[in-house]
Design a protein around this motif. Structure first.
Motif, PDB file in Angstrom:
ATOM      1  N   ALA A  60      68.244  37.700  53.442  1.00 42.47           N
ATOM      2  CA  ALA A  60      68.996  38.602  53.753  1.00 42.47           C
ATOM      3  C   ALA A  60      68.515  40.176  53.476  1.00 42.47           C
ATOM      4  O   ALA A  60      66.759  39.851  53.151  1.00 42.47           O
ATOM      5  N   GLU A  61      67.709  41.062  53.613  1.00 41.91           N
ATOM      6  CA  GLU A  61      66.576  41.997  53.321  1.00 41.91           C
ATOM      7  C   GLU A  61      66.526  41.951  51.501  1.00 41.91           C
ATOM      8  O   GLU A  61      65.734  42.058  51.225  1.00 41.91           O
ATOM      9  N   CYS A  62      67.709  41.948  50.885  1.00 40.19           N
ATOM     10  CA  CYS A  62      67.871  41.428  49.403  1.00 40.19           C
ATOM     11  C   CYS A  62      67.205  40.463  49.157  1.00 40.19           C
ATOM     12  O   CYS A  62      66.749  40.011  47.846  1.00 40.19           O
ATOM     13  N   ASP A  63      66.693  39.034  50.277  1.00 40.16           N
ATOM     14  CA  ASP A  63      66.018  37.704  50.042  1.00 40.16           C
ATOM     15  C   ASP A  63      65.274  38.399  50.250  1.00 40.16           C
ATOM     16  O   ASP A  63      63.813  37.278  49.749  1.00 40.16           O
ATOM     17  N   LEU A  64      64.062  39.573  50.582  1.00 37.87           N
ATOM     18  CA  LEU A  64      62.751  39.593  50.800  1.00 37.87           C
ATOM     19  C   LEU A  64      62.175  40.828  50.523  1.00 37.87           C
ATOM     20  O   LEU A  64      63.193  41.824  49.760  1.00 37.87           O
ATOM     21  N   ASP A  65      60.878  40.160  49.690  1.00 42.40           N
ATOM     22  CA  ASP A  65      60.074  40.662  49.531  1.00 42.40           C
ATOM     23  C   ASP A  65      58.614  41.538  50.044  1.00 42.40           C
ATOM     24  O   ASP A  65      57.408  40.367  50.555  1.00 42.40           O
ATOM     25  N   GLY A  77      59.659  35.572  50.065  1.00 38.10           N
ATOM     26  CA  GLY A  77      61.338  35.030  50.405  1.00 38.10           C
ATOM     27  C   GLY A  77      62.216  33.988  49.528  1.00 38.10           C
ATOM     28  O   GLY A  77      61.842  32.982  49.271  1.00 38.10           O
ATOM     29  N   ALA A 112      58.770  48.218  57.561  1.00 37.77           N
ATOM     30  CA  ALA A 112      59.290  46.871  57.743  1.00 37.77           C
ATOM     31  C   ALA A 112      60.024  47.377  58.378  1.00 37.77           C
ATOM     32  O   ALA A 112      60.752  47.944  57.659  1.00 37.77           O
ATOM     33  N   ASP A 113      61.053  46.495  59.371  1.00 37.78           N
ATOM     34  CA  ASP A 113      62.237  46.285  59.528  1.00 37.78           C
ATOM     35  C   ASP A 113      62.717  44.999  60.318  1.00 37.78           C
ATOM     36  O   ASP A 113      61.777  43.885  60.147  1.00 37.78           O
ATOM     37  N   LEU A 114      64.544  44.383  59.176  1.00 32.50           N
ATOM     38  CA  LEU A 114      64.065  43.459  59.908  1.00 32.50           C
ATOM     39  C   LEU A 114      65.468  43.252  60.392  1.00 32.50           C
ATOM     40  O   LEU A 114      66.410  44.647  60.411  1.00 32.50           O
ATOM     41  N   LYS A 115      65.158  42.961  62.009  1.00 32.17           N
ATOM     42  CA  LYS A 115      66.112  42.893  62.335  1.00 32.17           C
ATOM     43  C   LYS A 115      66.495  41.418  64.335  1.00 32.17           C
ATOM     44  O   LYS A 115      65.655  41.126  64.538  1.00 32.17           O
ATOM     45  N   LEU A 119      61.389  39.305  60.851  1.00 28.86           N
ATOM     46  CA  LEU A 119      61.421  40.650  59.831  1.00 28.86           C
ATOM     47  C   LEU A 119      59.234  41.317  60.763  1.00 28.86           C
ATOM     48  O   LEU A 119      58.936  40.106  60.774  1.00 28.86           O
TER      49      LEU A 119
END
Length: 141
Positions: A60-65, A77, A112-115, A119
């Motif tokens: 998820a977005e919160c798992d990635l930096d 991640g 950066a985009d997550l879809k 990523l």
């Protein structure tokens, strides 16, 4: 005994940091997560951007930096282990990763985009103006 490296040439001055970066990259042999790097051309055909796409399904977005550290783009991640679920078989592991990309001088991260588990990180390099500077020679006799 002194160690000879490709950057030991007396003509390559100030490349110590690059040599250390290359050594660090050579040691990171993990291929996870897989990634693509593509060149994107602007509508006018001259502007050029790069896109790095990492396969991060399950994150998820919160798992990635995504950060820039010195001259590197670092993507980390971290998934937390779900203790509320009872698995009969666990083939998809909650796995951590760190992927580093060395950035050339002047490269900057646009966003950066997550879809759909991918990523995408967009980068560009503004055109650097060519600089020619005359160095005055002082005579000391």
């Amino acid at each position: 005994m002194t160690r000879m490296t490709p950057f030991s040439s007396p003509l390559l001055l100030g490349f110590d940091a690059m040599e250390k970066t290359l050594e660090r990259l050579a040691k990171s042999g993990d291929g996870y997560p897989p990634y693509n790097i593509e060149r994107l051309r602007g509508p006018d055909g001259s502007t050029e951007k790069l896109r790095i796409t990492l396969a991060v399904a399950g994150f998820a977005e919160c798992d990635l930096d995504v950060t820039t550290e010195e001259s590197q783009l670092v993507v980390r991640g971290r998934q937390s282990d779900d203790t509320e679920r009872e698995f009969l078989h666990r083939g998809i592991a909650a796995r951590q990763f760190q992927r580093c990309f060395v950035l050339a001088d002047g490269m900057r991260v646009i966003g950066a985009d997550l879809k759909n588990g991918l990523l995408s990180i967009d980068l560009d390099r503004p055109e650097a103006e060519r600089q020619v500077r005359k160095i005055n020679i002082s005579v000391k006799d």
